[in-house]
Design an enzyme around this catalytic site. Structure first.
Site, mmCIF file in Angstrom:
data_model
loop_
_atom_site.group_PDB
_atom_site.id
_atom_site.type_symbol
_atom_site.label_atom_id
_atom_site.label_comp_id
_atom_site.label_asym_id
_atom_site.label_seq_id
_atom_site.Cartn_x
_atom_site.Cartn_y
_atom_site.Cartn_z
ATOM 1 N N ILE A 1 -18.304 -0.043 7.588
ATOM 2 C CA ILE A 1 -17.185 0.498 7.881
ATOM 3 C C ILE A 1 -16.148 0.703 7.658
ATOM 4 C CG2 ILE A 1 -14.744 -0.986 9.127
ATOM 5 C CD1 ILE A 1 -18.201 -1.915 10.470
ATOM 6 N N THR B 1 -8.710 -0.181 12.467
ATOM 7 C CA THR B 1 -9.372 -0.075 13.587
ATOM 8 C C THR B 1 -10.707 -0.244 14.439
ATOM 9 O OG1 THR B 1 -10.365 1.909 11.889
ATOM 10 C CG2 THR B 1 -8.321 2.303 13.037
ATOM 11 N N ILE C 1 -10.416 9.750 21.830
ATOM 12 C CA ILE C 1 -9.827 9.178 23.188
ATOM 13 C C ILE C 1 -8.735 7.646 22.911
ATOM 14 C CG2 ILE C 1 -11.566 10.487 23.987
ATOM 15 C CD1 ILE C 1 -13.315 7.383 24.078
ATOM 16 N N GLY C 2 -8.630 7.648 21.935
ATOM 17 C CA GLY C 2 -7.603 6.105 21.613
ATOM 18 C C GLY C 2 -8.203 5.540 20.851
ATOM 19 N N THR C 3 -9.553 5.812 20.346
ATOM 20 C CA THR C 3 -9.613 4.497 18.826
ATOM 21 C C THR C 3 -10.019 4.888 17.220
ATOM 22 O OG1 THR C 3 -12.126 6.124 18.489
ATOM 23 C CG2 THR C 3 -12.370 5.071 20.172
ATOM 24 N N GLU D 1 -18.412 1.093 21.326
ATOM 25 C CA GLU D 1 -19.124 0.365 23.089
ATOM 26 C C GLU D 1 -19.687 -1.028 22.402
ATOM 27 O OE1 GLU D 1 -19.806 2.932 25.653
ATOM 28 O OE2 GLU D 1 -20.889 4.402 24.231
ATOM 29 N N PHE E 1 -13.367 5.370 28.060
ATOM 30 C CA PHE E 1 -14.179 4.830 29.087
ATOM 31 C C PHE E 1 -15.145 4.893 29.060
ATOM 32 C CE2 PHE E 1 -10.042 2.960 28.611
ATOM 33 C CZ PHE E 1 -10.258 2.047 27.307
ATOM 34 N N ASN F 1 -13.106 2.279 8.344
ATOM 35 C CA ASN F 1 -11.801 2.246 8.636
ATOM 36 C C ASN F 1 -11.222 0.240 8.790
ATOM 37 O OD1 ASN F 1 -8.802 1.356 9.299
ATOM 38 N ND2 ASN F 1 -8.482 2.775 9.227
ATOM 39 N N PRO F 2 -11.173 -1.048 7.923
ATOM 40 C CA PRO F 2 -11.368 -1.631 8.730
ATOM 41 C C PRO F 2 -10.019 -2.878 10.191
ATOM 42 C CG PRO F 2 -11.869 -2.457 6.296
ATOM 43 C CD PRO F 2 -11.274 -1.008 6.955
HETATM 44 MO MO1 MOS Z 1 -18.887 5.735 27.050
HETATM 45 S S1 MOS Z 1 -18.922 5.017 27.839
HETATM 46 O O1 MOS Z 1 -20.158 6.621 26.482
HETATM 47 O O2 MOS Z 1 -17.481 7.091 27.223
#
Ligand code: MOS
Length: 706
Positions: A597, A602, A451-453, A673, A225, A599-600
């Site tokens: 998009i 994720t 990172i988890g996304t 984001e 994040f 992969n709808p």
């Molecule tokens: Mo994001 S706040 O650019 O990791």
């Protein structure tokens, strides 16, 4: 558009995915951090700590190795353990290394530190007299088009309001940490980072090591994040310590240290001035923001930047300042810049809608920007109109009555609010390699971080599509500085940027395979698909792969004379307890314009996560400072509230049908984001509609609504 569940989902929920802190170590390092907010260390007593069982080293500024300038954008602005000065509470003053974690913790508690304290400045308001301007990051800090003074003079209505957003902390489930191994003059480091090359640059510089002697690995990262993007003191201390004691050293921040040992989202104070005709056409927009930075370095939250692009207005002026406080340096946090900024702009637009008695959605439509009003450029692609329409339809916006405090259900005041969302599309250079072996196993290699996304799922999908094979036969190796270089996982840039590099590598590989199947240069790549270990030629033969073939690909953004942004339309329903002032969110709809998009599934997860961040921004999250003791008050998740399931109703995210032909090679812009933008103001606007009370300071507290 193919929905695929996460390829690493099972590994993650069963403990099979190895995170940094899961790795074994010879030594455990524990930080001792300053208990005062400003001053100087006047005494250090390490005798008891050094004598404690299992302790091999106690390092302070007195005996720490001298570090070299780390340089670079992402480096800490001050090097740890190099002097006796204290700039913020939580600054490292010693590190204790022992053979077990508990022994290191015990010994760390025995380190005696005496301070000579100097006065602290903790609150943004108190720092305002010291505010100053710096250059912007991805854009200038200040911009001006048209004549704002004239626009305000000619307006039928002028509205000027000041809004504030609170300091917030990232709080990923995995605190930052490092496991560093020093062996034979080489460092191998597992790091919880969003950017292995950021860490690499800082570590090699600070420790003056040749780049090839340092390897950074981030296989899995438990959320970032933003707090794992820049490099923080512990990421220099861990390898410094490993080199000193030899072997493998583990240093993991505690939850409390996650409030002081890396950056946070700074508080902002923003003033928005809007001029409009009685018909609701904006004649001028002025947006000024000031945010807290640290006394030892500059961090700019570009909160006023959103107004440059959001609405059509003949005159737009934006400016920023920063004001120094005694905390660690602030840093981007999910939906930096536009997240805090759009709270101010979209609250002001709602206030203007009431001034003019125009439906808030209608007001947005009357000021719809067909092209970027500040930069005078077309958008790469923009389907925000469709988002407004679809969001209003899903939410039932046409049934809204304008009057505040008009809808009640028992003791609950019910309100509906809406806001726009905007987020610039960040793009970064990227490199990748794609290969296929004689068994038909496709391997994607790139240094980018998961990172988890859902990156481990989505990037192979892009490779499979470009190569013409099933995603089931594609594997990815990532998060390692020995792999082809990609930049940090930040700014929602990964799918577009790294995806485009992978696309290029896979297309080159496909052309090679076509040559393999049909002879040198004889066939267009698209004629050949991959089925397992077979190359299948359209209307032609099947050819068996005999050896590994691989191809490199890279991609970098080019100046296209376009503005790349994602957009959204957010609609919120709240229920406010009339006696207790408690706000419960009951519905939240977001419709987004982000291009294709990939992969709808994720993507939906990303939007749900982002919207939940917005709920936190609106209703819960604030890191308060103690202006006297010079520290954050609540350095734990009991005192710093995040939204939990009970705070979050069924969320309703969806996407406009769209293909952005300018968005690299994948047709889509980043979304990580975007979901965290617009939710805060939509909720605040709904609270006004419910109660008639305009809250201009986030988070919205019951006290303000009583
Ligand atoms: Mo994001 S706040 O650019 O990791």
């Amino acid at each position: 558009m193919t929905a695929r569940t996460r390829t690493d989902g099972r590994a993650k929920v069963t403990g099979g995915a190895t995170y940094t802190a899961d790795r074994p170590a010879d030594w455990y390092a524990v930080l001792v951090t300053s208990t005062v907010g400003a001053g100087r260390i006047t005494g250090l007593d390490v005798t008891a700590a050094e004598a404690a069982p299992g302790v091999t080293a106690v390092i302070t500024h007195r005996n720490a190795p001298r570090l070299a300038e780390a340089g670079g954008v992402y480096a800490p602005k001050i090097l740890p353990l190099q002097d006796d000065l204290v700039r913020y509470e939580g600054e490292p003053v010693a590190v204790v290394v022992a053979d077990r974690l508990e022994r290191a913790q015990e010994a760390a508690a025995l380190v005696g530190v005496a301070y000579e304290e100097t006065p602290v400045v903790m609150e943004l308001d108190a720092a305002l007299p010291q505010a100053y301007e710096i250059a912007g990051y991805y854009e200038p800090s200040g911009t001006s088009v048209g004549d704002v003074a004239a626009g305000l003079r000619d307006a039928d209505v002028v509205l000027e309001r000041t809004y504030t957003t609170a300091a917030r902390h990232h709080s990923p489930i995995e605190p930052s940490g490092m496991v560093a191994t020093w062996r034979d003059g080489e460092l191998t480091i597992h790091d919880a980072t969003q950017g292995v090359f950021n860490t690499h640059e800082v570590v090699t510089n600070a420790l003056e090591l040749p780049p090839e002697k340092v390897r950074i690995i981030a296989q899995y990262v438990g959320g970032g994040f933003g707090c794992k993007g820049y490099v923080w003191p512990h990421q220099i201390i861990a390898p410094m310590t490993a080199r000193l004691v030899g072997g493998t050293v583990k240093l993991v921040l505690t939850r409390a240290q996650a409030f002081t040992s890396h950056g946070y989202q700074p508080p902002t104070r923003q003033t928005v001035t809007l001029g409009a005709t009685s018909g609701g056409a904006l004649t001028a927009v002025r947006h000024h923001s000031v945010n807290a930075t640290s006394v030892y370095g500059d961090y700019l939250e570009m909160a006023a930047a959103c107004g440059r692009t959001m609405y059509a207005s003949p005159a737009i002026e934006t400016s920023h300042e920063i004001a120094p406080v005694n905390t660690i340096l602030p840093t981007p946090m999910r939906a930096p810049h536009d997240g805090p900024g759009m709270f101010a702009l979209e609250s002001a637009m709602d206030e203007l809608a009431y001034e003019l008695d125009i439906d808030p959605l209608e007001l947005r439509l009357r000021n719809y920007a067909e092209q970027d009003p500040t930069h005078g450029r077309p958008f790469s692609s923009k389907e925000l109109r469709a988002c407004y329409a679809e969001g209003a339809r899903r939410f039932g916006w046409d049934r809204r009555v304008m009057t505040p405090r008009a809808t009640r259900d028992g003791n609950d005041l019910i309100g509906w609010g809406m806001a726009s969302a905007i987020m610039p599309t960040f793009m970064m250079p990227a490199n990748a390699r794609v290969s296929i072996d004689a068994e038909g196993r496709v391997l994607v290699e790139t240094s980018t971080q998961e990172i988890g996304t859902g990156t481990r799922t989505v990037l192979p999908q892009i490779a499979a599509e470009a190569l013409g094979c099933s995603p089931d036969q594609v594997r990815i190796e990532m998060g390692d500085t020995t792999l082809p270089r990609a930049e940090m996982t930040a700014g929602s840039s990964t799918t577009l940027s790294v995806g485009s590099a992978i696309h290029n590598a896979a297309r080159t590989l496909r052309a090679k395979l076509a040559s393999t199947a049909l002879g040198e240069g004889s066939a267009p790549a698209d004629m050949v698909r991959v089925e397992g270990a077979d190359l299948v030629v359209d209307g032609g033969p099947r050819v068996r792969l005999r050896e590994t073939v691989s191809a490199d690909g890279s991609w970098a953004p080019e100046e296209a004379g376009l503005t790349f942004s994602t957009f959204g339309a957010i609609f919120a329903e709240v229920r406010v307890d009339a006696d207790l002032g408690l706000t419960r969110l009951s519905r939240l709809t977001g419709v987004y314009s982000a291009g294709r998009i990939i992969n709808p599934l994720t993507a939906r997860s990303q939007m749900i996560g982002g919207m939940t961040w917005g709920i936190g921004q609106a209703l819960l999250e604030h890191s308060d400072v103690d202006p006297v003791l010079g520290r954050f008050v609540s350095k734990n998740l009991a005192g710093y509230l995040l939204p939990v399931n009970a705070d979050v109703p069924d969320l309703d995210p969806s996407f406009a049908e769209e293909y952005d032909e300018h968005a690299g090679h994948i047709g889509g812009r980043g979304i990580g984001e975007l979901g965290a933008v617009g939710v805060g103001p939509a909720i605040a606007n709904a609270v006004f509609h419910a109660t008639g009370i305009r809250v201009r300071d986030l988070p919205i507290s019951p006290e303000e609504l009583m």
